[in-house]
Design a protein around this motif. Sequence first.
Motif, PDB file in Angstrom:
ATOM      1  N   LYS A  70      28.830 -45.660  69.016  1.00 24.20           N
ATOM      2  CA  LYS A  70      27.488 -45.853  69.550  1.00 24.20           C
ATOM      3  C   LYS A  70      26.471 -45.173  68.644  1.00 24.20           C
ATOM      4  CE  LYS A  70      28.760 -46.087  74.473  1.00 24.20           C
ATOM      5  NZ  LYS A  70      28.488 -45.501  75.821  1.00 24.20           N
ATOM      6  N   GLY A  71      25.270 -45.694  68.623  1.00 17.95           N
ATOM      7  CA  GLY A  71      24.215 -45.086  67.825  1.00 17.95           C
ATOM      8  C   GLY A  71      24.358 -45.403  66.346  1.00 17.95           C
ATOM      9  N   ARG A  72      23.440 -44.890  65.556  1.00 19.23           N
ATOM     10  CA  ARG A  72      23.430 -45.124  64.107  1.00 19.23           C
ATOM     11  C   ARG A  72      23.637 -43.822  63.361  1.00 19.23           C
ATOM     12  NH1 ARG A  72      20.012 -44.694  59.723  1.00 19.23           N
ATOM     13  NH2 ARG A  72      18.429 -43.635  60.995  1.00 19.23           N
ATOM     14  N   ARG A  73      24.572 -43.861  62.417  1.00 17.07           N
ATOM     15  CA  ARG A  73      24.782 -42.693  61.576  1.00 17.07           C
ATOM     16  C   ARG A  73      23.605 -42.548  60.614  1.00 17.07           C
ATOM     17  NH1 ARG A  73      29.271 -42.165  56.782  1.00 17.07           N
ATOM     18  NH2 ARG A  73      28.632 -40.093  55.996  1.00 17.07           N
ATOM     19  N   ALA A  74      23.014 -41.366  60.594  1.00 18.40           N
ATOM     20  CA  ALA A  74      21.867 -41.116  59.727  1.00 18.40           C
ATOM     21  C   ALA A  74      22.296 -41.081  58.267  1.00 18.40           C
ATOM     22  CB  ALA A  74      21.201 -39.800  60.116  1.00 18.40           C
ATOM     23  N   LEU A  75      21.376 -41.385  57.379  1.00 16.40           N
ATOM     24  CA  LEU A  75      21.618 -41.274  55.952  1.00 16.40           C
ATOM     25  C   LEU A  75      21.621 -39.797  55.553  1.00 16.40           C
ATOM     26  CD1 LEU A  75      19.242 -44.114  54.701  1.00 16.40           C
ATOM     27  CD2 LEU A  75      21.740 -44.224  54.945  1.00 16.40           C
ATOM     28  N   PRO A  76      22.298 -39.436  54.454  1.00 20.88           N
ATOM     29  CA  PRO A  76      22.310 -38.037  54.014  1.00 20.88           C
ATOM     30  C   PRO A  76      20.914 -37.456  53.826  1.00 20.88           C
ATOM     31  CG  PRO A  76      23.970 -39.276  52.830  1.00 20.88           C
ATOM     32  CD  PRO A  76      23.181 -40.278  53.622  1.00 20.88           C
ATOM     33  N   ALA A  77      19.968 -38.278  53.376  1.00 14.55           N
ATOM     34  CA  ALA A  77      18.605 -37.788  53.179  1.00 14.55           C
ATOM     35  C   ALA A  77      17.908 -37.509  54.509  1.00 14.55           C
ATOM     36  CB  ALA A  77      17.795 -38.792  52.373  1.00 14.55           C
ATOM     37  N   GLU A  78      18.374 -38.155  55.585  1.00 15.11           N
ATOM     38  CA  GLU A  78      17.779 -37.936  56.909  1.00 15.11           C
ATOM     39  C   GLU A  78      18.379 -36.723  57.599  1.00 15.11           C
ATOM     40  OE1 GLU A  78      16.764 -42.264  58.681  1.00 15.11           O
ATOM     41  OE2 GLU A  78      18.897 -41.962  58.213  1.00 15.11           O
ATOM     42  N   LYS A  80      24.453 -24.239  52.775  1.00 15.29           N
ATOM     43  CA  LYS A  80      23.005 -24.272  52.575  1.00 15.29           C
ATOM     44  C   LYS A  80      22.654 -24.983  51.271  1.00 15.29           C
ATOM     45  CE  LYS A  80      18.970 -21.206  52.747  1.00 15.29           C
ATOM     46  NZ  LYS A  80      18.521 -19.797  52.923  1.00 15.29           N
ATOM     47  N   ARG A  81      23.403 -24.706  50.206  1.00 17.67           N
ATOM     48  CA  ARG A  81      23.126 -25.334  48.908  1.00 17.67           C
ATOM     49  C   ARG A  81      23.294 -26.843  48.986  1.00 17.67           C
ATOM     50  NH1 ARG A  81      25.602 -26.901  44.081  1.00 17.67           N
ATOM     51  NH2 ARG A  81      27.687 -26.708  44.950  1.00 17.67           N
ATOM     52  N   ARG A  82      24.386 -27.287  49.630  1.00 18.14           N
ATOM     53  CA  ARG A  82      24.626 -28.732  49.733  1.00 18.14           C
ATOM     54  C   ARG A  82      23.602 -29.399  50.646  1.00 18.14           C
ATOM     55  NH1 ARG A  82      31.073 -30.130  49.921  1.00 18.14           N
ATOM     56  NH2 ARG A  82      31.820 -28.587  48.404  1.00 18.14           N
ATOM     57  N   ALA A  83      23.279 -28.719  51.744  1.00 19.57           N
ATOM     58  CA  ALA A  83      22.346 -29.309  52.716  1.00 19.57           C
ATOM     59  C   ALA A  83      20.953 -29.489  52.132  1.00 19.57           C
ATOM     60  CB  ALA A  83      22.282 -28.442  53.968  1.00 19.57           C
ATOM     61  N   GLN A  84      20.589 -28.642  51.185  1.00 18.81           N
ATOM     62  CA  GLN A  84      19.248 -28.693  50.599  1.00 18.81           C
ATOM     63  C   GLN A  84      19.236 -29.394  49.243  1.00 18.81           C
ATOM     64  OE1 GLN A  84      18.209 -24.515  50.604  1.00 18.81           O
ATOM     65  NE2 GLN A  84      17.589 -24.540  52.760  1.00 18.81           N
ATOM     66  N   SER A  85      20.249 -30.264  48.994  1.00 19.77           N
ATOM     67  CA  SER A  85      20.352 -30.950  47.701  1.00 19.77           C
ATOM     68  C   SER A  85      19.686 -32.319  47.707  1.00 19.77           C
ATOM     69  CB  SER A  85      21.818 -31.093  47.303  1.00 19.77           C
ATOM     70  OG  SER A  85      22.489 -31.969  48.206  1.00 19.77           O
ATOM     71  N   ASP A  86      18.904 -32.631  48.762  1.00 18.76           N
ATOM     72  CA  ASP A  86      18.187 -33.917  48.852  1.00 18.76           C
ATOM     73  C   ASP A  86      19.128 -35.111  48.786  1.00 18.76           C
ATOM     74  OD1 ASP A  86      15.716 -32.615  48.995  1.00 18.76           O
ATOM     75  OD2 ASP A  86      15.579 -32.465  46.813  1.00 18.76           O
ATOM     76  N   GLY A  87      20.249 -35.001  49.490  1.00 18.53           N
ATOM     77  CA  GLY A  87      21.161 -36.136  49.609  1.00 18.53           C
ATOM     78  C   GLY A  87      22.098 -36.347  48.445  1.00 18.53           C
ATOM     79  N   LYS A  88      22.141 -35.426  47.472  1.00 18.54           N
ATOM     80  CA  LYS A  88      23.035 -35.577  46.322  1.00 18.54           C
ATOM     81  C   LYS A  88      24.497 -35.395  46.727  1.00 18.54           C
ATOM     82  CE  LYS A  88      19.652 -34.101  42.854  1.00 18.54           C
ATOM     83  NZ  LYS A  88      19.340 -33.084  41.804  1.00 18.54           N
ATOM     84  N   TRP A  89      24.743 -34.496  47.651  1.00 17.68           N
ATOM     85  CA  TRP A  89      26.102 -34.283  48.155  1.00 17.68           C
ATOM     86  C   TRP A  89      26.328 -35.152  49.381  1.00 17.68           C
ATOM     87  CZ3 TRP A  89      30.215 -31.352  46.476  1.00 17.68           C
ATOM     88  CH2 TRP A  89      29.970 -30.503  45.405  1.00 17.68           C
ATOM     89  N   PRO A  90      27.611 -35.451  49.698  1.00 18.99           N
ATOM     90  CA  PRO A  90      27.892 -36.159  50.954  1.00 18.99           C
ATOM     91  C   PRO A  90      27.472 -35.296  52.148  1.00 18.99           C
ATOM     92  CG  PRO A  90      29.818 -36.127  49.514  1.00 18.99           C
ATOM     93  CD  PRO A  90      28.825 -35.173  48.929  1.00 18.99           C
ATOM     94  N   GLN A  91      27.311 -35.935  53.285  1.00 18.98           N
ATOM     95  CA  GLN A  91      27.018 -35.171  54.494  1.00 18.98           C
ATOM     96  C   GLN A  91      28.170 -34.219  54.806  1.00 18.98           C
ATOM     97  OE1 GLN A  91      26.258 -38.834  56.666  1.00 18.98           O
ATOM     98  NE2 GLN A  91      24.344 -37.981  57.438  1.00 18.98           N
ATOM     99  N   ILE A  92      27.833 -33.118  55.446  1.00 20.15           N
ATOM    100  CA  ILE A  92      28.836 -32.144  55.864  1.00 20.15           C
ATOM    101  C   ILE A  92      29.053 -32.299  57.357  1.00 20.15           C
ATOM    102  CG2 ILE A  92      29.446 -29.708  55.960  1.00 20.15           C
ATOM    103  CD1 ILE A  92      27.479 -29.203  53.703  1.00 20.15           C
ATOM    104  N   MET A  93      30.292 -32.483  57.754  1.00 21.38           N
ATOM    105  CA  MET A  93      30.632 -32.612  59.179  1.00 21.38           C
ATOM    106  C   MET A  93      31.197 -31.277  59.657  1.00 21.38           C
ATOM    107  SD  MET A  93      32.993 -35.482  61.080  1.00 21.38           S
ATOM    108  CE  MET A  93      31.774 -36.771  60.824  1.00 21.38           C
ATOM    109  N   ILE A  94      30.558 -30.693  60.666  1.00 24.61           N
ATOM    110  CA  ILE A  94      30.941 -29.368  61.156  1.00 24.61           C
ATOM    111  C   ILE A  94      31.204 -29.426  62.658  1.00 24.61           C
ATOM    112  CG2 ILE A  94      30.153 -26.986  61.490  1.00 24.61           C
ATOM    113  CD1 ILE A  94      28.565 -27.235  58.927  1.00 24.61           C
ATOM    114  N   PHE A  95      32.299 -28.785  63.077  1.00 28.71           N
ATOM    115  CA  PHE A  95      32.595 -28.619  64.500  1.00 28.71           C
ATOM    116  C   PHE A  95      32.119 -27.219  64.876  1.00 28.71           C
ATOM    117  CE2 PHE A  95      35.388 -31.913  63.035  1.00 28.71           C
ATOM    118  CZ  PHE A  95      35.513 -32.799  64.100  1.00 28.71           C
ATOM    119  N   PRO A  96      30.893 -27.088  65.376  1.00 23.87           N
ATOM    120  CA  PRO A  96      30.285 -25.764  65.528  1.00 23.87           C
ATOM    121  C   PRO A  96      30.905 -24.880  66.602  1.00 23.87           C
ATOM    122  CG  PRO A  96      28.855 -27.449  66.449  1.00 23.87           C
ATOM    123  CD  PRO A  96      29.963 -28.171  65.751  1.00 23.87           C
ATOM    124  N   GLU A  97      31.753 -25.434  67.478  1.00 27.91           N
ATOM    125  CA  GLU A  97      32.416 -24.579  68.469  1.00 27.91           C
ATOM    126  C   GLU A  97      33.420 -23.641  67.794  1.00 27.91           C
ATOM    127  OE1 GLU A  97      32.946 -26.689  72.647  1.00 27.91           O
ATOM    128  OE2 GLU A  97      33.575 -28.000  71.011  1.00 27.91           O
TER     129      GLU A  97
END
Length: 498
Positions: A74-82, A147-164
């Motif tokens: 369900k829903g739409r997966r956001a782009l890495p830049a989003e 933090k480095r990957r998240a702030q790379s303006d979409g150059k890296w793939p998205q990071i999937m985290i299970f925050p629990e």
Amino acid sequence: QIAFMTLTLFPIRLFFAAFMMLLAWPFAFIASMGSDEQELEKPLSWWRKIVDILLKAIMRMMWLAGGFHWINVKGRRALPAEAAILTVAPHSSYFDAIPVTMTFASIVMKAESKDIPVWGTLIKYIRPVFVSRSDQDSRRKTVEEIKRRAQSDGKWPQIMIFPEGTCTNRSCLITFKPGAFIPGVPVQPVVLRYPNKLVSSACSVLGIQGIFIEMHWPLFEILWLTLCQFHNSVEIEFLPVYIPSEEERRNPVLYANNVRRVMAEALGVPVTDYTFEDCQLALAEGQLRLPSDTCLLEFAKLVRSLGLKPETLEDDLDKYAASAMKMKKEKVDLKEFSAYLEFPVSQTLENMFALFDENEDGVIDIREFVIALSVVCKPSKTLETIQLAFQLYQSEGGTVTEEDLAHILKTAMGVSQIDVTHLFRAVDEEEKGKITYDDFYTFAVLHPHFAEEYLYADQMGAESGLKTSSLSAPNGICTDFSPDSAGDRRRPLQKKLN
């Protein structure tokens, strides 16, 4: 059904699932060869895109072989830049890897995982953030890499985290770790649902009032039960991207809590303030397991809230224990307790003090605080805590009485009442009316299950005299701290003794 499926469908499914994983290995191995960091940050080449499609198809066939005939998205997966980070919850199953194989998003993994045959190659292919347990500075490095990957303006793939950070039973969401929220970038919440009612599709979990923890069932047993189920289903919902406010960017804990509430509302479950560390405390494999109504989970939360850091907690324990030994049996009031801990008086400190204020007369026995802190520091090292407690309570002759032992075990288990008569008499073979730690240690070595034999058999059953927590559990497992019942936070804390 299990017997029939074990002899028929199970071996066929297991063979095809293993075959698909082996089939994926050479593609992942070739695609990973010679890749340096600069190349990984470039857009995918045409041949790498083809490998991605092939691997996703192979992984989908692997899940199909496991009985996951369709996956409802369900829903739409956001782009890495989003949204550079995908936060997924609840984490309740080994099959939570399904969204990882569907997206090939990077994940945070133990460094040891890359050495697992076949599976390790597939893990390295998705360029995870590796965490090293042997590196004391690993936590900081992991957060910096996210933090480095998240702030790379979409150059890296998205990071999937299970925050629990641990496996739960889906009845509610525990406290999210702040790692995914420290970068202060938008995240996309992703919720997982398993419509199957049978437990085989999830990690087996043990519910404790207010907390839920993973039982150590063998992986093969869970795999066996799942493959013996004719159909398994999973639903993945991509929620709208959550854009943090300026206040949330400055406060990752607030950001994490707000995202958790959005995900809890989508799942229709409450939230709880218990954390991954509480799960570790409740699951510790010491000789004294914590009962369901223990107040030590509340104590552990207050320790964290007070600002005592896990990495320095054992040093703090040594310091507090040395001071307590000098104080002997002397009791202290709130002001003296504040000076003892070297923390100013606050609501958190008052709540902690109240846990040990047995008779509500405004004074506490500091030795009980030290024992409770030892359990939180070293939950699986039962005998080390008891040895420390003996040092705090023993007379000049190095002995403790039955009353002393009762105080020690009540505090170590965080309960209001306990009968230690049978245990004390078993240790005190010569009927001296007093025992030493050496006596207790010798007995514990000869009777490694002494708690089950002499304490839990009488104390933990339905006829137990132990009093239950004042915190209600509306769903039978998880204490409700959802927004609609936020007033529950103002309920009085359960005291160790009443």
